[in-house]
Design a protein around this motif. Structure first.
Motif, PDB file in Angstrom:
ATOM      1  N   CYS A 207       2.149  -7.953  -3.070  1.00  0.00           N
ATOM      2  CA  CYS A 207       2.570  -8.312  -1.712  1.00  0.00           C
ATOM      3  C   CYS A 207       3.940  -7.717  -1.429  1.00  0.00           C
ATOM      4  O   CYS A 207       4.704  -7.409  -2.353  1.00  0.00           O
ATOM      5  N   ALA A 208       4.247  -7.554  -0.146  1.00  0.00           N
ATOM      6  CA  ALA A 208       5.533  -6.979   0.260  1.00  0.00           C
ATOM      7  C   ALA A 208       5.863  -7.430   1.674  1.00  0.00           C
ATOM      8  O   ALA A 208       4.962  -7.742   2.466  1.00  0.00           O
ATOM      9  N   ALA A 209       7.157  -7.466   1.996  1.00  0.00           N
ATOM     10  CA  ALA A 209       7.590  -7.896   3.321  1.00  0.00           C
ATOM     11  C   ALA A 209       8.923  -7.255   3.666  1.00  0.00           C
ATOM     12  O   ALA A 209       9.753  -6.995   2.784  1.00  0.00           O
ATOM     13  N   PHE A 210       9.142  -7.014   4.961  1.00  0.00           N
ATOM     14  CA  PHE A 210      10.424  -6.539   5.473  1.00  0.00           C
ATOM     15  C   PHE A 210      11.324  -7.720   5.804  1.00  0.00           C
ATOM     16  O   PHE A 210      10.864  -8.756   6.300  1.00  0.00           O
ATOM     17  N   VAL A 440      -7.595  -3.655  -0.267  1.00  0.00           N
ATOM     18  CA  VAL A 440      -6.932  -3.162   0.932  1.00  0.00           C
ATOM     19  C   VAL A 440      -7.190  -4.154   2.063  1.00  0.00           C
ATOM     20  O   VAL A 440      -8.333  -4.591   2.261  1.00  0.00           O
ATOM     21  N   SER A 441      -6.148  -4.508   2.786  1.00  0.00           N
ATOM     22  CA  SER A 441      -6.280  -5.485   3.861  1.00  0.00           C
ATOM     23  C   SER A 441      -5.595  -4.973   5.115  1.00  0.00           C
ATOM     24  O   SER A 441      -4.523  -4.359   5.053  1.00  0.00           O
ATOM     25  N   ALA A 442      -6.216  -5.240   6.275  1.00  0.00           N
ATOM     26  CA  ALA A 442      -5.637  -4.856   7.562  1.00  0.00           C
ATOM     27  C   ALA A 442      -4.694  -5.943   8.055  1.00  0.00           C
ATOM     28  O   ALA A 442      -5.007  -7.137   7.960  1.00  0.00           O
ATOM     29  N   VAL A 443      -3.522  -5.543   8.580  1.00  0.00           N
ATOM     30  CA  VAL A 443      -2.538  -6.499   9.096  1.00  0.00           C
ATOM     31  C   VAL A 443      -2.017  -6.008  10.445  1.00  0.00           C
ATOM     32  O   VAL A 443      -1.927  -4.805  10.700  1.00  0.00           O
ATOM     33  N   TRP A 444      -1.656  -6.939  11.314  1.00  0.00           N
ATOM     34  CA  TRP A 444      -1.152  -6.612  12.644  1.00  0.00           C
ATOM     35  C   TRP A 444       0.241  -6.000  12.580  1.00  0.00           C
ATOM     36  O   TRP A 444       1.015  -6.260  11.650  1.00  0.00           O
ATOM     37  N   ASP A 445       0.576  -5.209  13.605  1.00  0.00           N
ATOM     38  CA  ASP A 445       1.958  -4.800  13.846  1.00  0.00           C
ATOM     39  C   ASP A 445       2.608  -5.918  14.650  1.00  0.00           C
ATOM     40  O   ASP A 445       2.184  -6.203  15.770  1.00  0.00           O
ATOM     41  N   PRO A 446       3.615  -6.619  14.112  1.00  0.00           N
ATOM     42  CA  PRO A 446       4.206  -7.759  14.830  1.00  0.00           C
ATOM     43  C   PRO A 446       4.846  -7.388  16.160  1.00  0.00           C
ATOM     44  O   PRO A 446       5.090  -8.265  16.989  1.00  0.00           O
ATOM     45  N   PHE A 491       4.335  -3.602   8.803  1.00  0.00           N
ATOM     46  CA  PHE A 491       5.274  -3.079   9.780  1.00  0.00           C
ATOM     47  C   PHE A 491       6.528  -3.944   9.821  1.00  0.00           C
ATOM     48  O   PHE A 491       6.468  -5.158   9.582  1.00  0.00           O
ATOM     49  N   HIS A 492       7.651  -3.314  10.152  1.00  0.00           N
ATOM     50  CA  HIS A 492       8.886  -4.059  10.383  1.00  0.00           C
ATOM     51  C   HIS A 492       8.737  -4.865  11.673  1.00  0.00           C
ATOM     52  O   HIS A 492       8.122  -4.388  12.639  1.00  0.00           O
ATOM     53  N   ALA A 497       9.346   1.084  11.648  1.00  0.00           N
ATOM     54  CA  ALA A 497       9.322   1.299  10.196  1.00  0.00           C
ATOM     55  C   ALA A 497       8.064   0.663   9.627  1.00  0.00           C
ATOM     56  O   ALA A 497       7.630  -0.408  10.070  1.00  0.00           O
ATOM     57  N   LEU A 498       7.489   1.327   8.634  1.00  0.00           N
ATOM     58  CA  LEU A 498       6.272   0.876   7.977  1.00  0.00           C
ATOM     59  C   LEU A 498       6.425   1.055   6.476  1.00  0.00           C
ATOM     60  O   LEU A 498       6.913   2.088   6.018  1.00  0.00           O
TER      61      LEU A 498
END
Length: 512
Positions: A207-210, A440-446, A491-492, A497-498
């Motif tokens: 997992c990872a996060a900005f 692999v998982s799809a995630v929204w751009d906030p 996404f940030h 930034a991604l």
């Protein structure tokens, strides 16, 4: 509980001393671990060999108290060693203590407390009428208003939205979104280079996060061995600008920065713990302890004090960090007693949360949860295999994005919260990799309500951005720098930034 306490005491140090203490919610006095296992062992040996006396009647009467005092003595002695009294320490230990000081100096240089202080301005009381009149008069006279250098040098994330009814979005939020044409143009300007990559954790990155601050790109990651890594892009600290900690003993399955308190980084592990790291102090607080494996969590309030925590076995716990102790407010068995892989809270109506269970996504209302077999508000049908991602759209919650092992990404309409949510879009996309641990998982751009990102398992090693209609908007390709599958993407929240992470613990950043 014995298991959780053992996990806390068995913290392994990597590059920086990982201080673990009881949560501030705990009724008991917090216990800090600010010394290494080696130093503690040496101190215990010295005390055992140099201090001996016969057992007295008082010792037998207070046997448990004596044990507590011994542990306190060890801790105090270790603190003395780290505060300047280095007598008896080996050259390795002295060098290690010096490294700890340098690492702590680096954490202070990040200046994340600036973001925290600014965000506190959101909740500060309104200025008095007299103060407002003085400021207005100064403006009319052309007198410049004083601003601190701290506020001038730091660009902060937007003010958190307050709770809104019926999924309405404020005008401010609508203006922040770009048109598809502008959005695609912004994506094309985002590139990665050799200096925008780093091995942040060893082994498999999960997992990872900005961090939400816009003045710098700071990222956090977790891996399969309980390691939490921090990486600040462009920093000249150390050899690789990376700090590593080991606050957990098993897989770090979920990680997120608090939007209300940016110096707080929450991590959840299969070892049954949720911990909060104070990034400035390098201290980990116990937030929640369980004897059973945990899988995922999400914030249930805008101030990020309430959490919904998902268990592997299909249960969810409601945790409030403001109450004493490191237990839950309530725990509930959901509709199916099988593995739970993802939870996602509605961005506006925080009582709703989506759960990926047993080949179906269910939406629940936290106000009506029962101890066993809670009823659903809405269901998302159509999946034939395990679902490892189900997320509400970031601004309105009117959509839910799912990733299923049957090889499809699906988007559902959740604007009306009907009993059976309509399927809007289905996109064929391979989500399996060679490793059963990597999905692999799809995630929204906030920043964009209707766009999402997903990694690709093809040999080209690309990252794709789609519109909710299924239209491909952009492909991030860099054959010189990206040579593996970027299974973790994010996404940030405010910047262009991604990040993309691979199975080797390496992060790549695409930015303008």
């Amino acid at each position: 509980m014995a298991t959780s306490r053992t996990n806390s005491e068995a913290v392994v140090q990597v590059d920086l001393e990982a201080t673990v203490r009881r949560s501030s919610r705990s009724v008991l006095t917090p216990t800090r671990f600010q010394y290494s296992a080696e130093i503690a062992t040496d101190i215990k040996k010295k005390r055992t060999t140099t201090t001996t006396r016969p057992t007295t009647h008082n010792d037998k009467k207070h046997q448990n108290s004596r044990k507590d005092i011994k542990e306190e003595d060890v801790k105090n002695s270790a603190v003395e060693c780290t505060s300047g009294g280095h007598a008896g320490l080996s050259s390795y230990e002295l060098e290690r203590l010096e490294n700890i000081k340098q690492n702590q100096a680096f954490l202070s240089s990040i200046n994340l407390f600036q973001a925290t202080e600014e965000l506190k301005q959101v909740t500060r009381p309104k200025l008095s009428k007299r103060r407002l009149m003085r400021l207005q008069a100064a403006v009319e006279k052309g007198v410049p208003v004083r601003k601190s250098l701290r506020l001038q040098s730091l660009t902060l994330p937007p003010k958190p939205r307050e709770t809104q009814i019926c999924g309405l979005v404020s005008t401010e939020d609508i203006k922040m979104e770009l048109s598809l044409k502008e959005y695609r143009s912004a994506l094309k300007n985002m590139k990665t280079t050799e200096d925008r990559e780093a091995i942040v954790v060893n082994k498999l990155l999960v997992c990872a996060a900005f961090h939400p601050c816009t003045s710098s790109l700071l990222m956090a990651t977790g891996n399969t061995f309980g390691t939490v890594g921090l990486w600040q892009l462009g920093s000249d600290w150390g050899n690789d600008s990376v700090l590593r900690f080991e606050p957990h003993t098993r897989v770090v399955a979920c990680i997120a920065f608090s939007r209300a308190h940016p110096t707080h980084l929450l991590s959840l592990s299969h070892d049954g713990t949720v911990r909060c790291m104070d990034v400035e102090k390098a201290v980990f607080d116990d937030v929640y302890d369980s004897e059973e494996p945990l899988k995922t969590f999400d914030f249930m309030s805008h101030d990020c004090t309430s959490l919904v925590v998902g268990y592997f076995n299909g249960k969810v716990a409601i945790v409030d960090r403001r109450t004493p102790g490191n237990s839950h407010e309530s725990i509930h068995s959901l509709k199916f007693k099988r593995s739970l892989l993802c939870v996602s809270v509605h961005p506006l109506q925080k009582q709703y949360f989506a759960v990926a269970e047993n080949g179906i996504v269910n939406i629940y209302d936290s106000r009506y949860l029962k101890e066993k077999k809670s009823k659903t508000v809405s269901q998302l049908h159509g999946h034939s295999l395990s679902i490892h991602g189900a997320y509400f759209s970031p601004r309105t919650g009117n959509r839910v994005l799912t990733s299923c092992m049957d090889g499809y990404i699906r988007i559902y309409d959740t604007s009306a919260m009907t009993k059976k949510a309509p399927l809007l879009t289905s996109i064929r996309h391979k989500l399996q990799t060679a490793s059963y641990r990597t999905r692999v998982s799809a995630v929204w751009d906030p920043k964009q309500e209707d766009c999402f990102v997903v990694g690709s398992t093809s040999k080209r090693h690309i990252v794709l951005v789609f519109h909710e209609s299924g239209k491909l908007l952009h492909s991030f390709v860099d054959r010189d720098n990206v040579t593996s599958v970027l299974s973790v993407t994010a996404f940030h929240p405010t910047r262009n930034a991604l990040l993309g992470g691979n199975a080797s613990g390496q992060l790549h950043v695409f930015s303008d």
